[in-house]
Motif scaffolding. Structure first.
Motif, PDB file in Angstrom:
ATOM      1  N   SER A 167     -10.038  50.976   7.525  1.00 42.76           N
ATOM      2  CA  SER A 167      -9.445  51.125   6.197  1.00 42.76           C
ATOM      3  C   SER A 167      -8.762  49.838   5.757  1.00 42.76           C
ATOM      4  CB  SER A 167      -8.433  52.280   6.196  1.00 42.76           C
ATOM      5  OG  SER A 167      -9.085  53.511   6.427  1.00 42.76           O
ATOM      6  N   GLN A 168      -8.107  49.155   6.693  1.00 43.51           N
ATOM      7  CA  GLN A 168      -7.439  47.904   6.359  1.00 43.51           C
ATOM      8  C   GLN A 168      -8.438  46.841   5.926  1.00 43.51           C
ATOM      9  OE1 GLN A 168      -4.066  47.661   6.271  1.00 43.51           O
ATOM     10  NE2 GLN A 168      -4.036  49.812   6.864  1.00 43.51           N
ATOM     11  N   LYS A 169      -9.585  46.789   6.598  1.00 43.62           N
ATOM     12  CA  LYS A 169     -10.613  45.803   6.246  1.00 43.62           C
ATOM     13  C   LYS A 169     -11.186  46.083   4.865  1.00 43.62           C
ATOM     14  CE  LYS A 169     -12.035  44.627  10.949  1.00 43.62           C
ATOM     15  NZ  LYS A 169     -13.119  44.690  11.955  1.00 43.62           N
ATOM     16  N   GLU A 215      -3.521  54.533   5.419  1.00 42.02           N
ATOM     17  CA  GLU A 215      -4.286  55.165   6.496  1.00 42.02           C
ATOM     18  C   GLU A 215      -3.974  54.532   7.848  1.00 42.02           C
ATOM     19  OE1 GLU A 215      -7.443  57.750   5.977  1.00 42.02           O
ATOM     20  OE2 GLU A 215      -5.409  58.090   5.201  1.00 42.02           O
ATOM     21  N   ASN A 216      -3.627  53.245   7.823  1.00 43.06           N
ATOM     22  CA  ASN A 216      -3.190  52.542   9.034  1.00 43.06           C
ATOM     23  C   ASN A 216      -4.230  52.578  10.154  1.00 43.06           C
ATOM     24  OD1 ASN A 216      -1.348  50.962  10.439  1.00 43.06           O
ATOM     25  ND2 ASN A 216      -0.424  52.732  11.462  1.00 43.06           N
ATOM     26  N   ASN A 217      -5.488  52.313   9.801  1.00 45.65           N
ATOM     27  CA  ASN A 217      -6.509  52.119  10.826  1.00 45.65           C
ATOM     28  C   ASN A 217      -7.323  50.872  10.470  1.00 45.65           C
ATOM     29  OD1 ASN A 217      -9.192  52.795   9.495  1.00 45.65           O
ATOM     30  ND2 ASN A 217      -8.057  54.686   9.076  1.00 45.65           N
ATOM     31  N   PRO A 218      -7.926  50.201  11.447  1.00 40.86           N
ATOM     32  CA  PRO A 218      -8.574  48.906  11.211  1.00 40.86           C
ATOM     33  C   PRO A 218      -9.653  48.930  10.136  1.00 40.86           C
ATOM     34  CG  PRO A 218      -8.296  49.262  13.559  1.00 40.86           C
ATOM     35  CD  PRO A 218      -7.910  50.547  12.886  1.00 40.86           C
ATOM     36  N   ALA A 250      -9.669  47.654   2.425  1.00 38.89           N
ATOM     37  CA  ALA A 250      -8.606  47.317   1.466  1.00 38.89           C
ATOM     38  C   ALA A 250      -8.573  45.816   1.216  1.00 38.89           C
ATOM     39  CB  ALA A 250      -7.256  47.801   1.990  1.00 38.89           C
ATOM     40  N   SER A 251      -8.757  45.032   2.272  1.00 31.97           N
ATOM     41  CA  SER A 251      -8.755  43.573   2.141  1.00 31.97           C
ATOM     42  C   SER A 251      -9.926  43.096   1.295  1.00 31.97           C
ATOM     43  CB  SER A 251      -8.802  42.928   3.528  1.00 31.97           C
ATOM     44  OG  SER A 251      -8.870  41.519   3.425  1.00 31.97           O
ATOM     45  N   HIS A 282      -4.397  51.313   2.791  1.00 25.85           N
ATOM     46  CA  HIS A 282      -3.355  50.702   3.614  1.00 25.85           C
ATOM     47  C   HIS A 282      -2.523  51.775   4.320  1.00 25.85           C
ATOM     48  CE1 HIS A 282      -3.919  46.504   2.906  1.00 25.85           C
ATOM     49  NE2 HIS A 282      -3.769  46.587   1.597  1.00 25.85           N
ATOM     50  N   SER A 292      -3.948  51.064  -2.027  1.00 27.14           N
ATOM     51  CA  SER A 292      -2.693  51.566  -1.444  1.00 27.14           C
ATOM     52  C   SER A 292      -2.962  52.708  -0.476  1.00 27.14           C
ATOM     53  CB  SER A 292      -1.742  52.041  -2.553  1.00 27.14           C
ATOM     54  OG  SER A 292      -1.339  50.959  -3.371  1.00 27.14           O
TER      55      SER A 292
END
Length: 215
Positions: free
Chosen positions: A197-199, A192-195, A201-202, A190, A187
């Motif tokens: 961090s999103q990767k 953080e809203n940067n690529p 998290a995925s 997510h 969470s």
């Protein structure tokens, strides 16, 4: 690379898939008793039980002169992200949490050889660009450029093949944390809203099915 047991990944298929996904790494060898490092695009070739990592350098780059006797490692850095203690409920309860970094890394060890054959270079360049362009609209192909233009450029590069003798990997994705901690970290990433961090998290969300490590 030291792979902590809980984060170690040694399955060739997983490691090669990450190399194919990243397509860019650092080649590290010894040349004239000093380390030489080149950052290069890489194409994976599998021939039976033999794995090659194919790339190329400018002829001015001495990396192609490294002999087969010199050990070489190709280093690939996957998704990575800073993990904040403040994301965890544990920080509020007892404070026994510290910052860390989640990351993926793959090392391919082996020896290299130079390739000057024009046919090999053309096939290598076509495969390298084709793998990336295939994902894009109106993909560019090597044949889109005038043949005499390509023929003029070819002598300026030298192919390099790394014959892989060992693959090692680290998938440090908070596997040693509780499910609550992992959920809170995902969470936080997510948010953080940067690529990057999103990767991460995925990967963390799918690690049980896609990236379960070998303990």
């Amino acid at each position: 690379m030291y792979p902590p047991p809980q984060f170690k990944e040694n399955r060739s298929a997983i490691l090669l898939n990450m190399i194919r996904t990243l397509r860019f790494g650092a080649l590290v060898s010894t040349y004239n008793k000093e380390q030489i490092i080149s950052h290069l695009p890489v194409d994976v070739e599998e021939n039976g039980n033999t794995i090659w990592l194919n790339t190329h350098v400018s002829r001015a780059n001495p990396h192609w002169q490294v002999t087969r006797e010199s050990p070489t490692v190709a280093i690939f850095e996957g998704p990575h992200a800073y993990i904040r203690p403040s994301w965890l409920t544990a920080k509020k309860l007892h404070g026994k949490v510290v910052p860390t970094w989640n990351y993926i890394a793959v090392h391919a060890h082996g020896t290299i050889e130079a390739v000057n054959e024009q046919t090999w270079l053309l096939e290598h360049l076509a495969a390298l660009s084709g793998a990336v362009e295939a994902e894009r609209p109106q993909p560019w192909a090597l044949t889109d450029a005038p043949a005499d233009f390509i023929d003029k450029l070819l002598p300026q590069i030298v192919g390099i093949r790394l014959r892989v003798s060992k693959l090692t990997g680290v998938w440090k994705m908070s596997q040693h944390h509780s499910e609550q901690n992992r959920s809170e970290i995902i969470s936080g990433l997510h948010a953080e809203n940067n690529p990057c961090s999103q990767k991460v998290a995925s990967v963390m969300s799918n690690i049980k099915t896609s990236f379960t490590n070998n303990k």
